[in-house]
Design a protein around this motif. Structure first.
Motif, PDB file in Angstrom:
ATOM      1  N   PRO A 161     -34.895 -34.168  -8.257  1.00  0.00           N
ATOM      2  CA  PRO A 161     -35.059 -34.475  -9.674  1.00  0.00           C
ATOM      3  C   PRO A 161     -34.547 -35.870 -10.023  1.00  0.00           C
ATOM      4  CG  PRO A 161     -33.181 -33.062  -9.375  1.00  0.00           C
ATOM      5  CD  PRO A 161     -33.841 -33.189  -8.032  1.00  0.00           C
ATOM      6  N   THR A 162     -35.164 -36.431 -11.024  1.00  0.00           N
ATOM      7  CA  THR A 162     -34.702 -37.732 -11.515  1.00  0.00           C
ATOM      8  C   THR A 162     -33.487 -37.506 -12.411  1.00  0.00           C
ATOM      9  OG1 THR A 162     -36.094 -37.611 -13.485  1.00  0.00           O
ATOM     10  CG2 THR A 162     -37.075 -38.607 -11.515  1.00  0.00           C
ATOM     11  N   ALA A 163     -32.824 -38.570 -12.751  1.00  0.00           N
ATOM     12  CA  ALA A 163     -31.656 -38.479 -13.623  1.00  0.00           C
ATOM     13  C   ALA A 163     -32.042 -37.918 -14.990  1.00  0.00           C
ATOM     14  CB  ALA A 163     -31.007 -39.849 -13.779  1.00  0.00           C
ATOM     15  N   GLU A 164     -33.231 -38.275 -15.489  1.00  0.00           N
ATOM     16  CA  GLU A 164     -33.698 -37.768 -16.774  1.00  0.00           C
ATOM     17  C   GLU A 164     -33.924 -36.261 -16.714  1.00  0.00           C
ATOM     18  OE1 GLU A 164     -35.241 -40.401 -15.254  1.00  0.00           O
ATOM     19  OE2 GLU A 164     -34.402 -42.010 -16.480  1.00  0.00           O
ATOM     20  N   GLU A 165     -34.489 -35.757 -15.618  1.00  0.00           N
ATOM     21  CA  GLU A 165     -34.725 -34.324 -15.467  1.00  0.00           C
ATOM     22  C   GLU A 165     -33.407 -33.544 -15.414  1.00  0.00           C
ATOM     23  OE1 GLU A 165     -38.988 -34.410 -13.103  1.00  0.00           O
ATOM     24  OE2 GLU A 165     -37.127 -34.504 -11.965  1.00  0.00           O
ATOM     25  N   VAL A 166     -32.443 -34.080 -14.711  1.00  0.00           N
ATOM     26  CA  VAL A 166     -31.133 -33.424 -14.633  1.00  0.00           C
ATOM     27  C   VAL A 166     -30.465 -33.423 -16.005  1.00  0.00           C
ATOM     28  CG1 VAL A 166     -28.832 -33.545 -13.613  1.00  0.00           C
ATOM     29  CG2 VAL A 166     -30.842 -33.971 -12.195  1.00  0.00           C
ATOM     30  N   ALA A 167     -30.589 -34.524 -16.733  1.00  0.00           N
ATOM     31  CA  ALA A 167     -30.001 -34.604 -18.070  1.00  0.00           C
ATOM     32  C   ALA A 167     -30.673 -33.602 -19.014  1.00  0.00           C
ATOM     33  CB  ALA A 167     -30.136 -36.017 -18.618  1.00  0.00           C
ATOM     34  N   ALA A 168     -31.992 -33.473 -18.918  1.00  0.00           N
ATOM     35  CA  ALA A 168     -32.701 -32.512 -19.762  1.00  0.00           C
ATOM     36  C   ALA A 168     -32.271 -31.090 -19.433  1.00  0.00           C
ATOM     37  CB  ALA A 168     -34.209 -32.667 -19.586  1.00  0.00           C
ATOM     38  N   LEU A 169     -32.137 -30.775 -18.174  1.00  0.00           N
ATOM     39  CA  LEU A 169     -31.693 -29.441 -17.761  1.00  0.00           C
ATOM     40  C   LEU A 169     -30.275 -29.158 -18.257  1.00  0.00           C
ATOM     41  CD1 LEU A 169     -32.151 -26.853 -16.148  1.00  0.00           C
ATOM     42  CD2 LEU A 169     -31.300 -28.058 -14.140  1.00  0.00           C
ATOM     43  N   ALA A 170     -29.413 -30.125 -18.123  1.00  0.00           N
ATOM     44  CA  ALA A 170     -28.029 -29.953 -18.586  1.00  0.00           C
ATOM     45  C   ALA A 170     -27.981 -29.768 -20.100  1.00  0.00           C
ATOM     46  CB  ALA A 170     -27.193 -31.153 -18.170  1.00  0.00           C
ATOM     47  N   ALA A 171     -28.843 -30.472 -20.827  1.00  0.00           N
ATOM     48  CA  ALA A 171     -28.875 -30.332 -22.286  1.00  0.00           C
ATOM     49  C   ALA A 171     -29.330 -28.932 -22.687  1.00  0.00           C
ATOM     50  CB  ALA A 171     -29.802 -31.385 -22.891  1.00  0.00           C
ATOM     51  N   VAL A 172     -30.334 -28.404 -22.008  1.00  0.00           N
ATOM     52  CA  VAL A 172     -30.826 -27.059 -22.326  1.00  0.00           C
ATOM     53  C   VAL A 172     -29.764 -26.017 -22.012  1.00  0.00           C
ATOM     54  CG1 VAL A 172     -32.515 -25.309 -21.658  1.00  0.00           C
ATOM     55  CG2 VAL A 172     -33.251 -27.644 -22.067  1.00  0.00           C
ATOM     56  N   VAL A 173     -29.136 -26.142 -20.852  1.00  0.00           N
ATOM     57  CA  VAL A 173     -28.117 -25.173 -20.466  1.00  0.00           C
ATOM     58  C   VAL A 173     -26.931 -25.223 -21.426  1.00  0.00           C
ATOM     59  CG1 VAL A 173     -26.455 -24.585 -18.663  1.00  0.00           C
ATOM     60  CG2 VAL A 173     -28.807 -25.098 -18.053  1.00  0.00           C
ATOM     61  N   SER A 174     -26.500 -26.408 -21.813  1.00  0.00           N
ATOM     62  CA  SER A 174     -25.363 -26.502 -22.730  1.00  0.00           C
ATOM     63  C   SER A 174     -25.728 -26.002 -24.124  1.00  0.00           C
ATOM     64  CB  SER A 174     -24.827 -27.923 -22.793  1.00  0.00           C
ATOM     65  OG  SER A 174     -25.799 -28.780 -23.355  1.00  0.00           O
ATOM     66  N   ALA A 175     -26.978 -26.215 -24.553  1.00  0.00           N
ATOM     67  CA  ALA A 175     -27.402 -25.700 -25.855  1.00  0.00           C
ATOM     68  C   ALA A 175     -27.427 -24.184 -25.853  1.00  0.00           C
ATOM     69  CB  ALA A 175     -28.776 -26.256 -26.216  1.00  0.00           C
ATOM     70  N   LEU A 176     -27.893 -23.588 -24.773  1.00  0.00           N
ATOM     71  CA  LEU A 176     -27.909 -22.132 -24.675  1.00  0.00           C
ATOM     72  C   LEU A 176     -26.493 -21.570 -24.632  1.00  0.00           C
ATOM     73  CD1 LEU A 176     -30.826 -21.551 -22.153  1.00  0.00           C
ATOM     74  CD2 LEU A 176     -30.819 -21.071 -24.610  1.00  0.00           C
ATOM     75  N   ALA A 177     -25.604 -22.262 -23.970  1.00  0.00           N
ATOM     76  CA  ALA A 177     -24.230 -21.791 -23.857  1.00  0.00           C
ATOM     77  C   ALA A 177     -23.473 -21.927 -25.174  1.00  0.00           C
ATOM     78  CB  ALA A 177     -23.506 -22.565 -22.762  1.00  0.00           C
TER      79      ALA A 177
END
Length: 78
Positions: free
Chosen positions: A25-41
């Motif tokens: 994954p690119t840095a942008e993809e990892v950042a998007a995934l982290a944002a979704v996971v943190s929003a859900l949490a």
């Protein structure tokens, strides 16, 4: 202060809570995934299961919506 004393700021990296096991994954993809996971949490609390009264009410409303109105049978039969 010396290097051994704590300043109250956490300078250590946090424990790994998310790992990507496949792909590149690119840095942008990892950042998007982290944002979704943190929003859900950070959501307030999971939705509670509906009570018996709410379930009954939902069934009644669905039944009413699906049941045919008597109007079409009366139209044109004066």
């Amino acid at each position: 202060m010396t290097g051994n004393q704590s300043t109250g700021l956490d300078t250590e990296a946090p424990a790994t809570q998310l790992s990507i096991t496949r792909g590149n994954p690119t840095a942008e993809e990892v950042a998007a995934l982290a944002a979704v996971v943190s929003a859900l949490a950070s959501q307030d609390s999971p939705a509670s299961a509906p009570s018996g009264t709410e379930l009954r009410r939902g069934r009644i409303l669905r039944r009413r919506a699906l049941s045919a109105s008597p109007l079409p049978w009366k139209v044109g039969r004066h």
